[in-house]
Scaffold this active site. Structure first.
Site, PDB file in Angstrom:
ATOM      1  N   CYS A 394       0.890  -1.168   0.000  1.00 45.02           N
ATOM      2  CA  CYS A 394       0.000   0.000   0.000  1.00 45.02           C
ATOM      3  C   CYS A 394       0.925   1.213   0.000  1.00 45.02           C
ATOM      4  CB  CYS A 394      -0.867  -0.026   1.260  1.00 45.02           C
ATOM      5  SG  CYS A 394      -1.654   1.522   1.697  1.00 45.02           S
ATOM      6  N   CYS A 397       1.043   3.482   3.090  1.00 42.74           N
ATOM      7  CA  CYS A 397       1.655   2.827   4.247  1.00 42.74           C
ATOM      8  C   CYS A 397       3.166   2.691   4.020  1.00 42.74           C
ATOM      9  CB  CYS A 397       1.067   1.440   4.475  1.00 42.74           C
ATOM     10  SG  CYS A 397      -0.721   1.417   4.549  1.00 42.74           S
TER      11      CYS A 397
END
Ligand code: FAD
Length: 468
Positions: A394, A397
């Site tokens: 992600c 992230c």
């Protein structure tokens, strides 16, 4: 307060916890007490208590730090989010909109920052500004004085040297881009399940000095783990030397901080017009409530405070580097740069005045050979963790994971460079100790994240009290 007082407070805290039964037998406890009663008093391996940190952070440091992090120097971070994962191939990008990172267009980043990777002496700045072609200062610019050229080469060499705890991105790579951290805040993204667990798992299983035979408790990737393994894990942790225990606690503290953020900036509502972000109390309780997590949650919050203390200590140690008259937070806006430097020094002096700093002298203090080996192990494990960040599926992230590991790596580098910092000349180039702009930005932003987590704990405490 000296360590005697710390010990006394710890002892009283322990007596209070024992006499109050802190949990199961006590009835009926509020959710706020359940989350926080074990997160008070003395912290293991330190002479500091949680309440002192809360007061210091929430009222004295946090507001000023936020202001600093909003400045141009600190909000733009150059990062390569396209580096391939060095450990496995099957990274599925989660494809969620909230995982997307919007890089800056080149005209959004101040010119001073784009060309300032190695700029921070007055002389270097002036000379470089005159040089029209100096687009990429990674190469040594011919127009620099011989002394500065030598320093730049030393710094570059030093950045690759054995003192670095992180594998830094090659920011000259065409894939590296500036990201505005204020426009891409760390918050709930929906990245979860086996992909996220795999990353945490690898970080703990392979990097936390853990013998192969002992599984972590409550590991979602393993099934059928019982209480006895949990106890084995904690007695193993207690049996470790202070440095190895500290390593585990730093990682766990970082993990806790990320999970506090996603609970505090959760996607509460989504319409086609707007998204509403805010505190999700249920999410927070599931992760940190003492009973729901069988005691794990409060332990993890304590690790977050431990991480706070380590980064705080590093910032107090690095003050002489920033105090040097030729150090600038260079963006090209002279007045703002000077104001920001004043704010930065104010913050660092405040940090220095913190009365209960972590005593890092107990680290690696044993037999010289043994201590050297341990420090090297520590560094290699940490570098490995920074490489694992390239496997996070992600982008948002990954961005914050990379920034925070680089920030923590920089903090560790500072803590282990105490002598080099003490021997730095008061002015002129410093050959022995140097921080790149990337390291400075990540160090302060990473600490800003932990400082925000501590502040968010107060917000959750108030919210939990208000609903009971
Ligand atoms: P996880 O948090 O995935 O934890 C896995 C297991 O580890 C738990 O079951 C527990 O046994 C143990 N554990 C949990 N916390 C700790 C701790 N503090 N110390 C020790 N052990 C612990 N999600 C977002 O929404 N936004 C983000 O910005 C974000 N950033 C991330 C960055 C990285 C590097 C990674 C790996 C994940 C990130 N995530 C983010 C995902 C998030 O951390 C969780 O993995 C996800 O929400 C799923 O949570 P979970 O409850 O399944 O347990």
């Amino acid at each position: 307060m000296d360590s005697g007082w710390g010990f006394l407070i710890g002892l009283l805290g322990a007596v209070w916890l024992l006499s109050s039964g802190h949990g199961e037998q006590q009835s009926p406890e509020t959710a706020a007490q359940r989350c926080f009663c074990q997160v008070s008093g003395y912290l293991d391996d330190c002479t500091c208590d949680v309440e002192t940190i809360d007061r210091f952070n929430n009222y004295r440091l946090f507001p000023r730090l936020q202001k600093l992090l909003e400045s141009d120097y600190f909000r733009y971070y150059k990062v390569n989010l396209k580096r391939p994962c060095p450990f496995w191939n099957d990274i599925s990008q989660c494809g969620r909109r909230d995982c997307a990172v919007k890089p800056c267009q080149s005209d959004e980043v101040p010119d001073g920052i784009k060309s300032a990777s190695y700029k921070y002496s007055e002389e270097a700045n002036n000379l470089i500004e005159e040089c029209e072609q100096a687009e990429r200062l990674g190469a040594v610019d011919e127009s620099l004085s011989e002394e500065t050229q030598k320093a730049v080469l030393q710094w570059t060499k030093h950045d690759d040297s054995s003192d670095n705890f992180c594998e830094a991105d090659d920011i000259q790579s065409p894939d590296a881009e500036y990201v505005d951290l204020l426009l891409n805040p760390e918050r709930y993204t929906g990245y979860k399940g086996p992909d996220a667990w795999k990353i945490w798992n690898v970080i703990y299983e392979e990097n936390c000095f853990k013998p192969q035979t002992i599984k972590r408790p409550l590991n979602p990737l393993a099934s059928g783990q019982g209480k006895s393994e949990e106890n084995t894990f904690y007695s193993w942790l207690e049996g470790l030397c202070v440095e190895k225990r500290a390593f585990y606690r730093l990682i766990s503290g970082l993990h806790a901080s990320i999970n506090v953020h996603l609970s505090a900036r959760y996607l509460l509502q989504e319409t086609w017009l707007e998204k509403k972000w805010g505190h999700n109390i249920t999410e927070f309780q599931q992760r940190f409530d003492g009973i729901l997590t069988e005691g794990e949650g409060p332990r993890r919050l304590k690790n977050l405070y431990f991480l706070y203390l380590i980064e705080l200590r590093a910032l107090s140690k690095v003050l002489p580097f920033f105090e040097r008259p030729d150090f600038q937070l260079f963006t090209g806006n002279k007045i703002q740069d000077e104001e920001n430097k004043m704010l930065l020094l104010e913050i660092l002096h405040e940090i220095k005045s913190f009365p209960l700093h972590f005593d890092e002298n107990s680290f690696f203090a044993g037999d010289k050979k043994e201590a050297h080996k341990l420090k090297e192990d520590f560094r290699l494990h940490f570098r490995n963790i920074s490489r694992i960040m390239d496997c996070v599926g992600c982008f948002k992230c990954r961005l914050w994971g990379k920034l925070q590991t680089q920030g923590l790596g920089t903090a560790l580098k500072i803590l282990f460079s105490e002598k080099l910092i003490a021997n730095m000349p008061e002015s002129g180039p410093s050959y022995e100790f140097h921080l790149t702009r990337q390291e400075i930005v990540s160090l302060f932003n990473a600490f800003g994240r932990i400082s925000t987590s501590v502040k968010e704990l107060e917000n959750f405490r108030n919210l939990l009290q208000s609903i009971h």
